[in-house]
Design an enzyme around this catalytic site. Structure first.
Site, short mmCIF file in Angstrom:
data_model
loop_
_atom_site.label_atom_id
_atom_site.label_comp_id
_atom_site.label_asym_id
_atom_site.label_seq_id
_atom_site.Cartn_x
_atom_site.Cartn_y
_atom_site.Cartn_z
N ARG A 76 0.85 -1.20 0.00
CA ARG A 76 0.00 0.00 0.00
C ARG A 76 0.88 1.24 0.00
O ARG A 76 1.92 1.29 0.64
CB ARG A 76 -0.92 0.02 1.22
CG ARG A 76 -2.13 -0.91 1.10
CD ARG A 76 -3.04 -0.83 2.32
NE ARG A 76 -2.38 -1.33 3.51
CZ ARG A 76 -1.84 -0.59 4.45
NH1 ARG A 76 -1.92 0.73 4.40
NH2 ARG A 76 -1.24 -1.15 5.48
N TYR A 204 -1.69 -3.44 -6.69
CA TYR A 204 -1.43 -4.10 -5.42
C TYR A 204 -2.71 -4.19 -4.56
O TYR A 204 -3.46 -3.21 -4.46
CB TYR A 204 -0.33 -3.38 -4.62
CG TYR A 204 -0.28 -3.94 -3.22
CD1 TYR A 204 0.24 -5.21 -2.99
CD2 TYR A 204 -0.87 -3.26 -2.15
CE1 TYR A 204 0.19 -5.77 -1.72
CE2 TYR A 204 -0.91 -3.82 -0.88
CZ TYR A 204 -0.38 -5.08 -0.67
OH TYR A 204 -0.45 -5.64 0.56
N GLY A 205 -2.88 -5.30 -3.89
CA GLY A 205 -4.03 -5.60 -3.03
C GLY A 205 -4.75 -4.41 -2.43
O GLY A 205 -5.80 -3.99 -2.92
N LYS A 213 -9.73 -2.61 1.81
CA LYS A 213 -9.41 -1.48 2.67
C LYS A 213 -10.22 -0.24 2.28
O LYS A 213 -10.64 0.54 3.13
CB LYS A 213 -7.90 -1.19 2.63
CG LYS A 213 -7.06 -2.33 3.24
CD LYS A 213 -7.55 -2.66 4.60
CE LYS A 213 -6.95 -3.77 5.41
NZ LYS A 213 -5.76 -4.46 5.18
N HIS A 233 -10.34 -2.83 11.61
CA HIS A 233 -9.26 -3.67 11.08
C HIS A 233 -9.01 -4.80 12.09
O HIS A 233 -8.03 -4.78 12.83
CB HIS A 233 -8.01 -2.79 10.92
CG HIS A 233 -6.90 -3.40 10.11
ND1 HIS A 233 -5.61 -2.94 10.16
CD2 HIS A 233 -6.89 -4.43 9.22
CE1 HIS A 233 -4.85 -3.65 9.34
NE2 HIS A 233 -5.59 -4.56 8.76
N SER A 255 -1.21 -3.81 10.27
CA SER A 255 -0.83 -4.65 9.14
C SER A 255 0.45 -5.42 9.48
O SER A 255 1.39 -4.86 10.02
CB SER A 255 -0.60 -3.79 7.91
OG SER A 255 -1.77 -3.05 7.63
N CYS A 257 0.96 -7.67 11.70
CA CYS A 257 1.23 -7.85 13.14
C CYS A 257 0.50 -9.03 13.73
O CYS A 257 0.36 -9.14 14.95
CB CYS A 257 0.91 -6.56 13.89
SG CYS A 257 2.07 -5.24 13.49
N THR A 260 -3.96 -12.68 10.80
CA THR A 260 -4.27 -13.94 10.12
C THR A 260 -3.81 -15.11 10.98
O THR A 260 -4.52 -16.11 11.13
CB THR A 260 -3.59 -13.98 8.74
OG1 THR A 260 -4.07 -12.87 7.97
CG2 THR A 260 -3.89 -15.28 8.01
N ASP A 282 -9.20 -10.13 8.91
CA ASP A 282 -8.67 -8.77 8.63
C ASP A 282 -9.66 -7.65 8.95
O ASP A 282 -9.24 -6.59 9.38
CB ASP A 282 -8.24 -8.68 7.16
CG ASP A 282 -7.30 -7.51 6.88
OD1 ASP A 282 -6.29 -7.38 7.60
OD2 ASP A 282 -7.56 -6.72 5.96
N ASN A 371 6.42 -8.51 1.72
CA ASN A 371 4.95 -8.33 1.70
C ASN A 371 4.33 -9.20 0.61
O ASN A 371 3.28 -8.87 0.07
CB ASN A 371 4.59 -6.86 1.49
CG ASN A 371 3.12 -6.59 1.77
OD1 ASN A 371 2.54 -7.14 2.71
ND2 ASN A 371 2.48 -5.76 0.95
N SER A 372 4.97 -10.33 0.28
CA SER A 372 4.34 -11.25 -0.68
C SER A 372 3.10 -11.86 -0.02
O SER A 372 3.05 -12.01 1.20
CB SER A 372 5.33 -12.32 -1.11
OG SER A 372 5.91 -12.96 0.00
N ARG A 373 2.13 -12.23 -0.83
CA ARG A 373 0.81 -12.59 -0.28
C ARG A 373 0.19 -13.77 -1.02
O ARG A 373 0.53 -14.08 -2.15
CB ARG A 373 -0.13 -11.39 -0.40
CG ARG A 373 0.38 -10.16 0.35
CD ARG A 373 -0.63 -9.57 1.26
NE ARG A 373 -0.03 -8.63 2.19
CZ ARG A 373 -0.52 -8.37 3.40
NH1 ARG A 373 -1.60 -8.98 3.82
NH2 ARG A 373 0.07 -7.51 4.20
N ASP A 499 0.91 -20.60 20.92
CA ASP A 499 0.99 -20.33 22.35
C ASP A 499 0.27 -19.05 22.76
O ASP A 499 0.05 -18.82 23.96
CB ASP A 499 2.46 -20.32 22.79
CG ASP A 499 3.06 -21.72 22.75
OD1 ASP A 499 2.40 -22.65 23.27
OD2 ASP A 499 4.14 -21.90 22.16
N ASN A 500 -0.12 -18.24 21.78
CA ASN A 500 -0.92 -17.06 22.13
C ASN A 500 -2.27 -17.45 22.72
O ASN A 500 -2.92 -16.65 23.39
CB ASN A 500 -1.13 -16.17 20.89
CG ASN A 500 0.19 -15.55 20.42
OD1 ASN A 500 1.11 -15.39 21.22
ND2 ASN A 500 0.27 -15.22 19.14
#
Ligand code: GTP
Ligand code: SPV
Ligand code: MN
Length: 589
Positions: A76, A204-205, A213, A233, A255, A257, A260, A282, A371-373, A499-500
């Site tokens: 972005r 780009y996305g 977005k 978000h 973003s 962080c 997903t 998201d 930032n590949s997706r 573990d989160n």
């Protein structure tokens, strides 16, 4: 003008808008997308023959494709993103502003004649479950077959959207053109007062898949304030405890962080008996239900997820989700026509990197862009919640804010009440990532993880959050987490990922009122004994670091938050000022 599927709609508003757009861009052909399987196959074949996509190994990744973007078009571009309100002040200090007239004029100049020799795809789509009272219709015009194929995955696209639209004029006009894919001629303009988005010069996305977005967050947040709901978000996750209680939580992380990853979390071996359910990864649209709780809907139908770091040890659910029918963008391509990225496992002997250059494990550069997706259908997620398309959404027990902070923010804390929770969200800090162009790793204020996505004045946005808390008789508790604190050697201390769930478990116990907590100046923190750490290699000293509040560091933090509040100016709600004064007092006591 030649048209495919002409007659698919008799909606005069739509027909006229498409006529006007075609007049400007001069495409050779208009293709009205119907969303059918035949259409998908035809688009894929065309994209392959045009060199836009490469078909992946059908045994490894059936129905899947590889795409490499222009190297200048990988994230972005927030500095080229504008909120074009009539009154400049209404866009507020967190947005770039140009007038609507300038926005339309500058985009038009770039779009004029730009589609000659090309096809204009008309992509009708729904954000939200079909027939949900909370859903919104958009129609995207684009000359990118890659964008059309991505929109097909990310939204409910085609006839289904036209049917829901009927003869109505109530749809977001999303106008996209690649033009020269030149970052000097790139603009992403939002016209919230016209319910329109114009995006030129990027494929780009976040710049180009305009349902995401642009509509679901920027236009969505603007509409949400007018109509009394919220566009955030946030991921949405269901957790069933061993006692059989089912809770849903929303989490807002900036973003790259961890949304997903948390949305697809799997219980670690030490937490047998817990079950997790993915609703969204998201974006969440939130409303107050008749029961006074907040209810959340995921407006999307696909995941546009970060590839690097996605591996069998971190996110096996994502790997299963992207096994087929997936578009991979800017990852590495192996000689077996498989995909690879850093964090997936052993590197291939030989590959082509995201720039199209030969790559080996000895190469000094990364094989995949940071930032590949991947773009994959939500329906393919093995942990998908049976409620994910419930038109009413799911009821939310907790809202979790979180950033990427090497220091300062502890592993988890609970805010004192809604107002304090809004303050905590509004003052969030996080290190920048590769999801947007610019420097990576600098702490910036990212209120509610929405800094790049609030479609109006941030001060009014905070006011809206406070109002929503008043409207909800049973609002969720608000928490803050940080998975990214580092030790003096710079290594992340908390194991993270699966573990989160240990942290979420404490959060749910606080929601249910079954565990005590220690009151600190910044909120309620867990007693170390109450965090389930069984089977973890974490030392008591490390745990102490994760749960420590360093008062001097926090006073510096509050001073930085204050600079941000000064930028917000006169529209900052007094309640947040008050919260800040109280926090300072508690830190000095
Ligand atoms: P956007 O799609 O940009 O909104 O990103 P996101 O918030 O969904 O982030 P995602 O889950 O894709 O994670 C981004 C990066 O952070 C990936 O490289 C992950 O491997 C990494 N990450 C996610 N969760 C954790 C965690 O708990 N600990 C650590 N250390 N890294 C994590
Ligand atoms: C983000 O940057 O927050 C993303 C990817 O989720 S994008 O769709 O590009 O915004
Ligand atoms: Mn995101």
């Amino acid at each position: 003008m030649n048209e495919i599927n002409a007659g698919i709609t008799s909606n005069e508003h739509l027909l006229q808008w498409v006529r006007e757009a075609a007049q400007l861009c001069q495409p050779d052909l208009i293709h009205w997308c119907d969303g059918s399987e035949d259409e998908r196959r035809a688009f894929e074949d065309r994209a392959v023959s045009e060199g836009v996509l490469e078909r992946l190994n059908p045994t490894r990744h059936p129905g899947s494709f590889y795409h490499r973007s222009k190297p200048n078009d990988v994230a972005r571009t927030e500095h080229l993103t504008f909120i074009c309100t009539r009154v400049a002040a209404d866009a507020g200090p967190t947005n770039n502003w140009i007038s609507p007239a300038d926005g339309y004029r500058r985009c038009s100049e770039i779009l004029r004649g730009s589609m000659s020799g090309r096809t204009l795809y008309v992509v009708p789509f729904i954000m939200g479950p079909a027939l949900s009272p909370f859903s919104k219709i958009g129609v995207q015009l684009t000359d990118s077959i890659y964008v059309a194929l991505n929109m097909r995955i990310m939204t409910r696209m085609g006839r289904i959207a036209l049917k829901q639209l009927g003869k109505s004029d109530d749809f977001t006009r999303c106008f996209h053109g690649m033009a020269e894919l030149d970052d000097q001629k790139r603009l992403v303009c939002h016209f919230p007062e016209d319910n329109a988005v114009w995006s030129v010069g990027s494929a780009y996305g976040g710049n180009a898949l305009l349902g995401k977005k642009c509509l679901a967050l920027r236009i969505g947040s603007f509409l949400g304030r007018r109509q009394g709901w919220m566009a955030e978000h946030m991921l949405i996750l269901g957790i069933k405890t061993p006692e059989g209680k089912l809770h849903y939580v929303c989490a807002a992380f900036p973003s790259q962080c961890g949304k997903t990853n948390l949305a697809m979390i799997q219980p670690p071996p030490a937490m047998k008996g817990y079950e997790t359910f993915t609703v969204g990864d998201d974006i969440a649209w939130l409303r107050v239900g008749a029961d006074g709780r907040l209810w959340a809907v995921n407006p999307e139908a696909g995941f546009f997820g970060v590839a690097p770091g996605t591996g069998p040890g971190t996110n096996p659910v994502a790997l299963a989700t992207i096994q087929k029918n997936t578009i991979f963008t800017n990852v590495a391509l192996t000689s077996e026509k498989d995909v690879w990225w850093e964090g997936l496992g052993d590197p291939p002997a030989k590959a082509t990197d995201w720039r199209g250059e030969p790559w080996t494990a000895a190469s000094p550069v990364k094989a995949a862009h940071p930032n590949s997706r991947f773009t994959a259908p939500t329906a393919q997620c093995p942990t998908l919640s049976p409620e994910w398309e419930n038109p009413q959404g799911v009821p939310i027990s907790a809202i979790i804010f979180g950033g990427r902070r090497a220091h300062i923010d502890p592993l988890v804390y609970e805010t004192f009440d809604w107002k304090h929770g809004v303050y905590t969200g509004a003052t969030m800090g996080s290190e920048t990532t590769a999801a947007a162009t610019g420097q990576v790793g600098v702490v910036r204020r990212d209120p509610m993880a929405m800094k790049p996505f609030i479609g109006y004045h941030a001060g009014d946005y905070f006011g809206h959050w406070l109002e929503m808390g008043k409207k909800a008789a049973r609002p969720p508790k608000i928490f803050h987490v940080n998975w990214f604190e580092v030790d003096p050697q710079g290594k992340v201390i908390w194991p993270g990922f699966g573990d989160n769930l240990r942290v979420l478990d404490w959060i749910l116990k606080r929601v249910e009122g079954t565990v005590d907590a220690q009151r600190t100046p910044i909120g309620y923190l867990p007693y170390a004994k109450d965090l389930n750490c069984s089977g973890l290699k974490i030392t008591p000293a490390e745990l102490e670091t994760l749960l420590d509040i360093e008062r001097d560091g926090w006073l510096t933090e509050v001073a930085d938050q204050d600079l941000f509040f000064k930028e917000i100016g006169g529209r900052l709600p007094a309640a947040l000022r008050e919260e800040q004064t109280n926090l300072k007092r508690r830190l000095r006591e």
